[in-house]
Design a protein around this motif. Structure first.
Motif, PDB file in Angstrom:
ATOM      1  N   LEU A 132     -34.516   3.167  24.306  1.00  0.00           N
ATOM      2  CA  LEU A 132     -33.496   2.888  23.262  1.00  0.00           C
ATOM      3  C   LEU A 132     -34.178   2.664  21.929  1.00  0.00           C
ATOM      4  O   LEU A 132     -35.061   1.745  21.891  1.00  0.00           O
ATOM      5  CB  LEU A 132     -32.285   1.917  23.691  1.00  0.00           C
ATOM      6  CG  LEU A 132     -31.477   2.340  24.883  1.00  0.00           C
ATOM      7  CD1 LEU A 132     -30.595   1.327  25.160  1.00  0.00           C
ATOM      8  CD2 LEU A 132     -30.624   3.782  24.629  1.00  0.00           C
ATOM      9  N   HIS A 133     -33.392   3.082  20.781  1.00  0.00           N
ATOM     10  CA  HIS A 133     -33.986   2.712  19.546  1.00  0.00           C
ATOM     11  C   HIS A 133     -33.661   1.192  19.254  1.00  0.00           C
ATOM     12  O   HIS A 133     -32.783   0.556  19.960  1.00  0.00           O
ATOM     13  CB  HIS A 133     -33.363   3.687  18.338  1.00  0.00           C
ATOM     14  CG  HIS A 133     -32.084   3.412  18.132  1.00  0.00           C
ATOM     15  ND1 HIS A 133     -30.870   3.703  19.015  1.00  0.00           N
ATOM     16  CD2 HIS A 133     -31.141   2.655  17.291  1.00  0.00           C
ATOM     17  CE1 HIS A 133     -29.739   3.363  18.772  1.00  0.00           C
ATOM     18  NE2 HIS A 133     -29.935   2.728  17.503  1.00  0.00           N
ATOM     19  N   TYR A 136     -30.073  -0.465  18.519  1.00  0.00           N
ATOM     20  CA  TYR A 136     -29.366  -0.675  19.223  1.00  0.00           C
ATOM     21  C   TYR A 136     -29.095  -1.958  19.871  1.00  0.00           C
ATOM     22  O   TYR A 136     -28.128  -2.500  19.912  1.00  0.00           O
ATOM     23  CB  TYR A 136     -29.779   0.137  20.579  1.00  0.00           C
ATOM     24  CG  TYR A 136     -28.891  -0.173  22.025  1.00  0.00           C
ATOM     25  CD1 TYR A 136     -27.647   0.398  21.988  1.00  0.00           C
ATOM     26  CD2 TYR A 136     -29.272  -1.020  22.859  1.00  0.00           C
ATOM     27  CE1 TYR A 136     -26.915   0.312  23.129  1.00  0.00           C
ATOM     28  CE2 TYR A 136     -28.457  -1.292  23.966  1.00  0.00           C
ATOM     29  CZ  TYR A 136     -27.167  -0.683  24.089  1.00  0.00           C
ATOM     30  OH  TYR A 136     -26.550  -0.969  25.287  1.00  0.00           O
ATOM     31  N   ASN A 139     -26.772  -4.905  17.895  1.00  0.00           N
ATOM     32  CA  ASN A 139     -25.058  -4.625  17.815  1.00  0.00           C
ATOM     33  C   ASN A 139     -25.142  -5.288  19.500  1.00  0.00           C
ATOM     34  O   ASN A 139     -23.828  -4.886  19.943  1.00  0.00           O
ATOM     35  CB  ASN A 139     -24.920  -3.544  17.848  1.00  0.00           C
ATOM     36  CG  ASN A 139     -24.949  -2.730  16.237  1.00  0.00           C
ATOM     37  OD1 ASN A 139     -25.012  -3.730  15.439  1.00  0.00           O
ATOM     38  ND2 ASN A 139     -25.404  -1.833  16.106  1.00  0.00           N
ATOM     39  N   GLN A 140     -25.979  -5.719  20.224  1.00  0.00           N
ATOM     40  CA  GLN A 140     -25.574  -5.985  21.749  1.00  0.00           C
ATOM     41  C   GLN A 140     -26.025  -7.363  21.860  1.00  0.00           C
ATOM     42  O   GLN A 140     -27.163  -7.929  21.572  1.00  0.00           O
ATOM     43  CB  GLN A 140     -26.482  -4.946  22.620  1.00  0.00           C
ATOM     44  CG  GLN A 140     -26.052  -3.677  22.430  1.00  0.00           C
ATOM     45  CD  GLN A 140     -24.703  -3.167  22.905  1.00  0.00           C
ATOM     46  OE1 GLN A 140     -24.430  -3.572  23.832  1.00  0.00           O
ATOM     47  NE2 GLN A 140     -24.103  -2.469  22.213  1.00  0.00           N
ATOM     48  N   GLU A 347     -26.361   5.764  27.932  1.00  0.00           N
ATOM     49  CA  GLU A 347     -26.807   5.315  26.556  1.00  0.00           C
ATOM     50  C   GLU A 347     -27.943   5.997  26.064  1.00  0.00           C
ATOM     51  O   GLU A 347     -28.907   6.005  26.709  1.00  0.00           O
ATOM     52  CB  GLU A 347     -27.011   3.746  26.300  1.00  0.00           C
ATOM     53  CG  GLU A 347     -26.977   3.336  24.735  1.00  0.00           C
ATOM     54  CD  GLU A 347     -25.675   3.312  24.148  1.00  0.00           C
ATOM     55  OE1 GLU A 347     -25.776   3.877  22.898  1.00  0.00           O
ATOM     56  OE2 GLU A 347     -24.742   3.082  24.637  1.00  0.00           O
ATOM     57  N   LYS A 348     -27.813   6.652  25.104  1.00  0.00           N
ATOM     58  CA  LYS A 348     -28.799   7.972  24.628  1.00  0.00           C
ATOM     59  C   LYS A 348     -29.423   7.105  23.241  1.00  0.00           C
ATOM     60  O   LYS A 348     -28.647   6.793  22.387  1.00  0.00           O
ATOM     61  CB  LYS A 348     -28.223   9.098  24.162  1.00  0.00           C
ATOM     62  CG  LYS A 348     -27.583   9.937  25.558  1.00  0.00           C
ATOM     63  CD  LYS A 348     -28.858  10.012  26.278  1.00  0.00           C
ATOM     64  CE  LYS A 348     -28.087  10.933  27.555  1.00  0.00           C
ATOM     65  NZ  LYS A 348     -28.913  10.875  28.774  1.00  0.00           N
ATOM     66  N   PRO A 349     -30.756   7.182  23.150  1.00  0.00           N
ATOM     67  CA  PRO A 349     -31.326   6.984  22.025  1.00  0.00           C
ATOM     68  C   PRO A 349     -31.131   7.491  20.665  1.00  0.00           C
ATOM     69  O   PRO A 349     -30.716   8.708  20.826  1.00  0.00           O
ATOM     70  CB  PRO A 349     -32.912   7.140  22.215  1.00  0.00           C
ATOM     71  CG  PRO A 349     -33.066   7.249  23.905  1.00  0.00           C
ATOM     72  CD  PRO A 349     -31.802   7.835  24.178  1.00  0.00           C
ATOM     73  N   ALA A 350     -30.718   6.788  19.642  1.00  0.00           N
ATOM     74  CA  ALA A 350     -30.122   7.545  18.596  1.00  0.00           C
ATOM     75  C   ALA A 350     -31.334   8.257  17.774  1.00  0.00           C
ATOM     76  O   ALA A 350     -31.111   9.131  16.922  1.00  0.00           O
ATOM     77  CB  ALA A 350     -29.577   6.332  17.411  1.00  0.00           C
TER      78      ALA A 350
END
Length: 606
Positions: A132-133, A136, A139-140, A347-350
């Motif tokens: 993941l970028h 991400y 915000n987690q 969840e996909k990497p942006a």
């Protein structure tokens, strides 16, 4: 069901385990049923060999108990009562041995499947998190992510494999019991099996809200882990601000709420077992009353030995039926945890490489920002940025806090993605370059020293597979770290503790610089690398940075403006825009924002 099947896909290749498991279970079920059916010839041998009923050899091969009773009686005639009893007992013991042997084998196979599923699931979710970028994670809650990888995955694999075991074994066992019961008495069995759907309906009412409660419980557990992580990471600040009681109360409140949810879930789960057992005993009592009347009225279709075997077998029917109903109550917690895990997997990497992205091996010309803009959902960060960083030059970013300096630097290695405009790397848009090859040409030193709970050697050699002792020591010497490393207990093999806690701030930063030196990148990204250090440490670190920057292309964010006066270009950012650009003397001559910042800092240091 869709969630369960997706979770089950992590057991692939499931046939490797399922086929031998089903074969073992089949043998186990056959002999487990036989163990109970053999009660009839045992009772016949004990009580009816001296003048009881005479059993004729059944004409119908499905009359299993008839065959057992007939051959038990024949054995009694041939070998005598004691000899017949010995042979019946040998058969029973042999049957029990075989059923338990294959039951053990099936449990070993299922355990291997459970561990295999856990391995695949945990690897998949961790790999996806690592892909993941960087944005991400801003915000987690870190604790919630840890909870999903550690706790939720554990709940899933136990719940899914336990249910899988029930799905394979218990229905098969139930079918064999019912078939045998139908062969003994069709009419009595039709009446008896009414308890199963009645029990299932009542249990479904009890466990209806379990999934929602399980989902909430997993979320609360994630918050607890977050509080724990934050408390351990910030223990000095907590104690410095006398906030220990506040943090304790915060954790305690979540802990109490989690405990209440656990009690509610346990109450519903535990209620299903006694209810189903009560229903089973009630039905057995009715069957004993009904079947007993048949025996006592000398019904030709039923004798006492057959009736006792029937009751014994029907009492066993409730065990797989109860296991099935219990599994339905337990699977809800697994599905709830599974949905949280799958959410992380999905969840996909942006930021992803383009399908035709190219790999680069060298940096030859420049990095150029063309009308670059970037914003978060709530605010604009960068607006129409135009900067060029020529090869071999040092470009410094300065400006008031919040001006967008760190965001601009994060765009270069694609930790964040340009929203409009472009960044050209040797005249190629970085979105057309693979992230791995782009980052392989860059070395990063941040304001926060990111180190790992490992040896000094492994921290310097991080990401450089095959680095030798000589190479690591050479990098440490350039970073002014070699001398203090030798003074530690075990030299380069000294463990530095969690996040390098055993080292001072300046020592940690020099280890980070040594790590960048070892990588020997053509491009350096320095984000306020000396801002958190005392004067003595800063001089050592700055000297190390100067050695590192020699003949390299450098983008640097500076807190102390005196450290970047020799930069080839100084870019002044204010509110996300470039307001000034030039070398130190040129910017001083303009008497703009840069000069004001320099004057303010000189005044503060005076």
């Amino acid at each position: 069901m869709k969630t369960y099947l997706r979770l089950l896909s992590f057991a692939k290749p499931i046939e490797k385990y399922a086929i031998p498991y089903v074969l073992c279970i089949l043998v186990t079920v056959i002999f487990s049923t036989l163990n109970i059916a053999l009660l009839a010839p045992l009772l016949t041998t004990l009580f009816e060999t001296g003048g009881g009923d005479t059993y004729e050899k059944p004409e119908n091969w499905l009359d299993v108990l008839g065959y057992f009773n007939y051959y038990a009686q024949q054995a009694s005639i041939k070998y005598g009562p004691i000899g017949a009893l010995e042979r019946v007992l040998v058969i029973i013991v042999g049957s029990v041995f075989v059923s338990n042997l294959f039951r053990y084998a099936s449990q070993r196979i299922m355990e291997n499947l459970r561990i295999h599923t856990l391995l695949n699931l945990r690897r998949t979710v961790f790999n996806n998190v690592m892909n993941l970028h960087v944005g991400y994670f801003n915000n987690q809650r870190k604790g919630d992510i840890i909870s999903k990888i550690a706790s939720d995955v554990q709940v899933v694999q136990f719940s899914v494999t336990a249910t899988l075991q029930v799905v394979f074994k218990e229905p098969l066992q139930l079918v064999f019991y019912l078939i045998t019961l139908f062969l003994i008495s069709f009419k009595l069995t039709i009446f008896a099996i009414l308890v199963i759907p009645v029990s299932a309906f009542i249990i479904s009412l009890i466990v209806r809200r379990l999934k929602a409660q399980a989902t909430e419980a997993q979320q609360v557990y994630g918050k607890m882990i977050s509080y724990l992580d934050e408390a351990l990471s910030g223990i000095k600040i907590i104690k410095a601000f006398n906030a220990t009681s506040y943090v304790k109360d915060q954790f305690h409140n979540e802990n109490v709420y989690y405990s209440k949810l656990g009690k509610r879930m346990a109450r519903r789960q535990q209620l299903s077992s006694p209810v189903s057992e009560l229903l089973g005993v009630l039905m057995v009592a009715i069957i004993v009353l009904y079947g007993g009347r048949l025996v006592l009225t000398d019904d030709a279709s039923f004798d006492s030995a057959t009736f006792v075997a029937y009751i014994a077998m029907f009492s066993q029917v409730m065990r797989p039926a109860k296991a099935i109903t219990d599994s339905f109550s337990n699977i809800h917690s697994g599905i709830a945890a599974g949905e949280r895990v799958l959410e992380l997997i999905d969840e996909k990497p942006a930021i992803e490489d383009a399908p035709d992205a190219m790999e680069i091996k060298a940096f030859n010309k420049s990095i150029r920002f063309n009308d670059v803009c970037f914003s978060y959902p709530d605010r604009q960060i960068l607006s129409n940025i135009n900067i060029e960083i020529p090869k071999g030059k040092t470009v410094a970013l300065v400006g008031p806090s919040g001006g967008g300096k760190s965001t601009l630097m994060d765009l270069v290695p694609r930790f964040l993605e340009v929203q409009s405009g472009s960044i050209l790397f040797d005249d190629v848009d970085i979105r057309d370059i693979t992230s791995g090859s782009l980052r392989s040409l860059m070395g990063t030193v941040n304001q926060e020293s990111i180190l790992f709970n490992d040896t000094i050697f492994n921290n310097i050699a991080f990401g450089a597979n095959g680095a030798t002792q000589e190479q690591v020591e050479a990098a440490a010497k350039i970073a002014n770290a070699h001398n203090f490393i030798l003074e530690t207990d075990n030299g380069y093999q000294t463990n530095i503790g969690d996040r390098g806690i055993k080292l001072s701030g300046g020592q940690r930063q020099r280890i980070c610089i040594a790590r960048a030196v070892l990588r020997n990148p053509p491009i350096l990204l320095l984000d306020e690398a000396t801002s958190a250090l005392d004067t003595e440490s800063e001089k050592l670190v700055q000297d190390a940075l100067n050695k590192l920057m020699h003949s390299r292309t450098t983008l640097v964010i500076a807190h102390r403006l005196s450290t970047i006066q020799s930069a080839d270009t100084i870019v002044v950012l204010d509110n996300g825009r470039v307001v000034e650009q030039g070398n130190h003397n040129e910017l001083i001559a303009k008497s703009g924002l840069y000069k004001r910042l320099v004057d303010m800092q000189q005044f503060e240091e005076a």
